[in-house]
Structures are given as structure tokens and as C-alpha cells.
Write an enzyme that holds these catalytic residues in place. Structure first.
Site, PDB file in Angstrom:
ATOM      1  N   ARG A  26      61.677 -20.572  12.987  1.00  0.00           N
ATOM      2  CA  ARG A  26      62.723 -19.561  13.046  1.00  0.00           C
ATOM      3  C   ARG A  26      64.070 -20.178  13.386  1.00  0.00           C
ATOM      4  NH1 ARG A  26      59.041 -14.744  15.838  1.00  0.00           N
ATOM      5  NH2 ARG A  26      58.176 -14.035  13.855  1.00  0.00           N
TER       6      ARG A  26
ATOM      7  N   TYR B 178      61.906 -14.622   5.203  1.00  0.00           N
ATOM      8  CA  TYR B 178      60.710 -15.298   5.723  1.00  0.00           C
ATOM      9  C   TYR B 178      60.846 -15.693   7.193  1.00  0.00           C
ATOM     10  CZ  TYR B 178      62.781 -19.859   4.021  1.00  0.00           C
ATOM     11  OH  TYR B 178      63.553 -20.953   3.738  1.00  0.00           O
ATOM     12  N   GLU B 179      59.698 -16.095   7.750  1.00  0.00           N
ATOM     13  CA  GLU B 179      59.559 -16.374   9.190  1.00  0.00           C
ATOM     14  C   GLU B 179      59.899 -15.142  10.041  1.00  0.00           C
ATOM     15  OE1 GLU B 179      57.947 -18.808   9.838  1.00  0.00           O
ATOM     16  OE2 GLU B 179      58.206 -19.932   7.986  1.00  0.00           O
ATOM     17  N   GLY B 180      59.518 -13.983   9.548  1.00  0.00           N
ATOM     18  CA  GLY B 180      59.804 -12.738  10.252  1.00  0.00           C
ATOM     19  C   GLY B 180      61.103 -12.158   9.744  1.00  0.00           C
TER      20      GLY B 180
ATOM     21  N   GLN C 240      63.125  -9.469  13.655  1.00  0.00           N
ATOM     22  CA  GLN C 240      63.810 -10.256  14.689  1.00  0.00           C
ATOM     23  C   GLN C 240      64.586  -9.343  15.633  1.00  0.00           C
ATOM     24  OE1 GLN C 240      63.155 -13.504  14.851  1.00  0.00           O
ATOM     25  NE2 GLN C 240      61.962 -13.313  12.979  1.00  0.00           N
TER      26      GLN C 240
END
Length: 597
Positions: free
Chosen positions: A297, A441-443, A448
Site C-alpha cells: 500500500r 488495487y491493494e484495497g 482505505q
């Protein structure tokens, strides 16, 4: 074709002057990163990024990756040789422990290098980026045997790494995953299932790929509490950790056809009784994977900055050359049929906005990278805790706000080109396409924002946010009487009050009505991000003024101060808008039925 020049001077200003990195020479690895060593590494990283990686950016995008009938994947022309240069130069192990073949240098230094490489070629840089993330997870949660078997090869660049979370039916809600793990008599597990969107899931750059895979052991509890993490190599290994010639039940079913990052192979991976070993404890997989996810992230936040930076550089280059119209105050280039568009105020507004964001975002990344080093290397428990608090609080802000704004800046830079920005040959549209994935991506960024508001603010009784408020307030108080700093201190103080009011509103209104937290989360995340960038600008301005008084580089320092004032005047006041949105609550947002949309 596009250009890229690594911001070496800006990085040196941050490391040497603003954050005074030599103050941390008591930490392992910092004394080895002396000013001369840092300068040499940064210069070499700049050369590699500018001369090797960036020339492959456009061609890699056009060619993309190819999956063959036997499941093999080939990366674009030039990627394999570039990865070999990266590996031979020791870049994968820059911050890895020396006992595993790394150089043990600060993460702060490797993050600056990451920005250069991502700006130069984001798709390519994802291969080493995910490898370093996998190494980080194994170093924290892997067994001694797993570390010895996998990490040295990854440091060498002979083996790469991936993370395997997402499945067709589940993304963020990993409790829905179906990939299963069956324990064998020898203590290994057989993994079966399908993972999608796996960056670098198959490629021709390395002789092996180390897949970190989330799966559910037979009989494990339902939901996220029953998920475990496994290390599953692409090729089977001998007892001594060396490679066999036998594939390990992992195959690339297809490559995703994507909007951008075409040079990175985003794969559907099929696991068919692939042999893996457990990382950490059973049913505690998310604890181990979060190490890699948090690393990723932060890296994705840097991707937002990186695409904003390279897009800005190309927009400036075009604005200096493109002739269109005359200046509102009279012709500036009288010997030419028109003036370059950089004379126009609205063009400058766009360029200054991007630049002011980039320089503050870079400072935020360096500041947070130092905290990462403190969290992992300090022998002071209190210092480690404070640094870890900072990381937890700022990670969703860096990932969410930097990628939202990074994409917006890439679009704004494209606008500078007019119709030419919509044409592939100019290259700027690639920055827009590549930057877009960083918000997803990555949340996804909405997740977030929810993480920030729902988990991070209240954690440990609000210890992290209280410390942040205290630090910024102390800086404002300490420098309040500095007349030269008033253009920075006064706006920062007003923005901090907006953030404090928004935080108080959430405390008073979110517990009784959780939708208020959800409705406010994205605006709160951006409000928080603006205050952190404002704080970075105030710190940079103080150092710039001190260096000016001492006879420092006048042109660079004066430009820095003007850019910072622009941020304070034109960008930071947005906090009041964000506050108003936060305080509006969720009623109107949630009133309509689903059928009314």
C-alpha cells in the site's frame, strides 16, 4: 516520446536538510548510508531509471505480455535484460538484511529509489516491488527454513515474489475465499483454487516465482478467522532448497486484458494440488499477509506520486514549446507567431498545482519511510511504538489520497497537450491509464478511507491521531512568531483546526450512526492528506528560509518557497470544503431506495 528526469536535487534536499537523515546513524544500516554513499546510490538509480527503464515504458505498453499455449508468459522486449541489470546491481536487496545477501541500508533510501523506477516504468517496477514485499512478509513471519530457502534467491533476483489474495467471488472481503489447503503427512499442504489479478503471476524474468497464497485449511473456522498463508513456489524444490525441473501445480490460465500497466503480467493463476508450506500459524494468515499488504500500500501510494511526477515533467516540457495565443499582458515571444502556452495563468495554475502536490507528497513519503525504519530498527520500545502508530495512521492516507490525486494530476497533465494528449504517440495518455489502477488495487481507496475512519482513528484510544495533532500544533507554536513563515504557519493552523473539527464531529456522530462515518470517510481522508502535505510544506519552507540566509542555492530555494506558498494559498484552503462535507452527514446520501438510482 516522453521524457523523465529523476528529481535527485529534491530528494537530497529532503534527506540531507529537511529530515537530516544522519541524525539516525544510531540505527542499524544508517551509518553505512553516509552522505557520499547516498549520493552515489541516488545518482546510479537515476541513471538506471532514465537510461534503461524509461526507454522501455512506451514500447512495453504497446507490446504487452504474451501467454503461450503451454502457460508460459513472455514479458515485453528489453524487460528481461533490464531486470538482469537490476538484479546484478543489487537493487532488490538494497534494504534487505545482510545475513540474507542484502545491503541492509535504510528503507528510506530504497523508497526514494522506488519512486525513480516507478516514474520511469511503473509496469516493470511492479516485478521487483512485489518481490520485495514478499521478502518483507517472509522475514517477519516465515520460519528460519523458509527465510533461508527463499529470501537469498529473491535478493539475488533469481526468484521473484507475488501475493495471491483475490478470487473471482471475493476481493476485499477475503473471508469469502474458497482456495483450500489440505495438510499432508510430511507437514506440507496441497493448495487448490483459483486466484485472479495476480501481478507478475507468471513471467520469463526469473527462474522461479515464490507465490504467497491465502487459503483455508480443511475444517478451519468460517470467515477471515479461518484463513492461513502459504508459500508456494512455482517450481518444486529439492530437500536442500535447490530447484527441480518439476512444476508445482501452479499454472497461468490467462492474462488479464487491462486498461494500463500492460508490461506487467496480471494473471489468473490456477493451483491444482500445488505443494506449499505454512507461513506463521494456522488461521493467522492475515497477520502475515498484512505485512506485505502494508508494504504494497505504501508502494502504491508512491506509484500515485510517480505518475504525477513523470506526467508533470512532460506537461512542462510541452508547455514551454507549444505556441498558442498571446500572453494577456502582451507578447512575450515577439519574434514568433505566438507565445508558448506556459505564459497563460490557467496553464500555470495546472502545472503549479501538480508540482506543489508532488514535492509535498515526496516529503510525506520520506517522512513515513523514516518512521518505517524506526519501527523496525530502533532499540527504543517507545520510539518503535510511536513510529508504528504513525505508519498505521498514515498508510491509508498515503495510499488513498496520493493515488486519487496522482491520477487527477496525470489527467490534468494530459489536458496541457490538448488533442495531442489523447494521441498514443505523445505518450502522456499512458500515464493516465497506468495511474488509474493505483486507486483500485491493494484495497480500493474507498476501503482505505473506511480503514482510516473506522479503525485507525480510534485505535489505542486515539493515540496515533493525538500524537499527530500534538506534533503539528507544537510546530505551529514554535514557529508562530517567525514573520517570514507566516504565509505557511497561518494556513496550516487553519487547516489543522478543520481536521480537528472533522475528527470531533466523527467522534460525536459516527458511533450512534455508522453511516455517518462511511459518508464522511473519503472527504476526511483527503482533508487529513491536505493537512499532512501542508505540514510537509511548512517544514520544507522553514529549512529553505534558513538555507537561503546561509547562502544556499538561491534559485532552487526561492522556487521551493514560491511553490510552497502556492500550495498554502490555492490548495490547502480545500480543507474547509472537506470539513463542510464531513459535517453534512449521511442522511441525504442514504435516503433514496436502491430502486431509485
Amino acid at each position: 516520446m516522453t521524457i523523465y528526469k529523476a528529481p535527485v536535487e529534491d530528494v537530497n534536499f529532503l534527506l540531507n536538510d529537511v529530515f537530516q537523515i544522519d541524525r539516525y546513524n544510531n540505527l542499524p544500516g544508517f551509518a553505512d548510508a553516509s552522505a557520499d554513499v547516498r549520493a552515489a546510490i541516488i545518482d546510479e538509480a537515476a541513471k538506471l531509471s532514465e537510461q534503461v527503464l524509461h526507454p522501455l515504458n512506451h514500447s512495453g505498453d504497446q507490446e504487452g505480455c504474451t501467454r503461450h499455449d503451454d502457460g508460459r508468459v513472455t514479458t515485453p522486449k528489453g524487460f528481461k535484460d533490464a531486470f538482469k541489470q537490476l538484479a546484478e546491481g543489487g537493487w532488490l536487496g538494497l534494504s534487505a538484511p545482510a545475513e540474507f545477501g542484502g545491503q541492509g541500508l535504510p528503507v528510506t533510501l530504497s523508497q526514494t529509489v522506488n519512486e525513480f523506477m516507478m516514474s520511469a516504468n511503473m509496469a516493470f517496477s511492479m516485478y521487483p516491488g512485489l518481490t520485495k514485499g514478499a521478502m518483507a512478509a517472509l522475514l517477519v513471519h516465515g520460519s528460519d527454513e523458509q527465510k533461508k530457502t527463499f529470501v537469498p534467491k529473491m535478493v539475488e533476483g533469481r526468484w521473484a515474489g507475488t501475493m495471491n489474495l483475490t478470487e473471482p467471488q471475493c476481493g476485499t472481503d477475503l473471508g469469502l475465499m474458497r482456495t483450500k489447503a489440505v495438510k499432508q503427512a510430511d507437514g506440507t499442504y496441497k493448495i487448490s483454487g483459483t486466484k485472479i489479478f495476480i501481478s507478475g503471476g507468471e513471467q520469463d524474468l526469473t527462474e522461479n516465482i515464490v507465490h504467497l497464497v491465502l487459503a483455508r485449511i480443511e475444517g478451519a473456522p468460517a470467515g477471515i478467522k479461518g484463513v492461513s498463508l502459504f508459500v508456494v513456489p512455482k517450481m518444486k524444490l529439492n530437500a536442500d532448497g535447490s530447484l527441480t525441473n518439476e512444476k508445482n501445480g501452479v499454472s497461468c490460465g490467462s492474462i488479464e486484458h487491462k486498461m494500463g500497466i500492460h508490461g506487467n503480467s496480471t494473471c489468473v493463476l490456477n493451483f491444482d494440488n500445488a505443494v506449499g508450506t505454512l507461513v506463521g500459524e494456522e488461521n493467522k494468515g492475515m497477520q502475515a499477509m498484512f505485512v506485505m499488504m502494508n508494504e504494497a500500500r505504501l508502494g502504491v501510494g508512491v506509484q500515485g506520486l510517480s505518475q504525477s511526477e513523470v506526467a508533470y515533467q512532460n506537461a512542462v516540457n510541452y508547455a514551454r514549446e507549444r505556441l498558442q495565443g498571446r500572453s494577456l499582458t502582451g507578447a512575450k515571444e515577439k519574434d514568433k507567431p505566438a507565445d508558448p502556452i506556459i505564459v497563460h495563468p490557467d496553464v500555470r495554475r495546472t502545472l503549479m498545482s501538480i508540482r506543489a502536490f508532488n514535492e509535498a507528497a515526496r516529503a510525506l513519503v520520506v517522512w513515513t519511510s523514516i518512521k518505517s525504519d524506526l519501527a523496525h530498527r530502533s532499540d527504543d520500545a517507545g520510539e518503535r511504538q510511536a513510529a508504528d502508530d504513525h505508519m498505521g495512521l498514515l498508510t491509508p492516507v498515503i495510499k488513498g489520497m496520493l493515488t486519487d490525486q496522482g491520477f487527477a494530476n496525470a489527467v490534468a497533465a494530459q489536458q496541457m497537450f490538448g488533442g495531442h494528449g489523447y494521441i498514443v504517440e505523445t505518450g502522456v495518455e499512458q500515464f493516465v491509464r497506468d495511474a488509474r489502477i493505483s486507486m483500485i488495487y491493494e484495497g480500493a481507496n474507498g476501503i482505505q478511507a473506511l480503514d482510516l475512519v473506522g479503525r485507525k482513528l480510534g485505535r489505542d484510544g486515539g493515540r496515533a491521531i493525538t500524537a499527530f495533532f500534538g506534533e503539528v500544533s507544537a510546530f505551529i507554536k514554535e514557529n508562530g512568531a517567525n514573520e517570514a513563515l507566516k504565509p505557511f504557519i497561518a494556513p496550516l493552523g487553519a487547516a489543522l483546526k478543520d481536521l480537528q473539527q472533522a475528527t470531533m464531529w466523527l467522534m460525536q456522530n459516527a458511533l450512534a450512526k455508522p453511516d455517518n462515518a462511511g459518508a464522511a470517510s473519503t472527504d476526511y481522508m483527503h482533508l487529513f492528506g491536505l493537512v499532512t502535505l501542508g505540514y510537509m510544506w511548512a517544514r520544507m519552507a522553514k529549512v529553505a528560509q534558513d538555507k537561503l540566509a546561509d547562502g544556499g542555492d538561491q534559485a532552487y530555494l526561492k522556487t521551493k518557497l514560491v511553490t510552497g506558498k502556492f500550495f498554502m494559498e490555492r490548495m490547502l484552503p480545500e480543507t474547509s470544503l472537506r470539513l463542510s462535507r464531513v459535517q453534512s452527514g449521511a442522511d441525504t446520501m442514504m435516503e433514496l431506495s436502491a430502486e431509485a438510482f
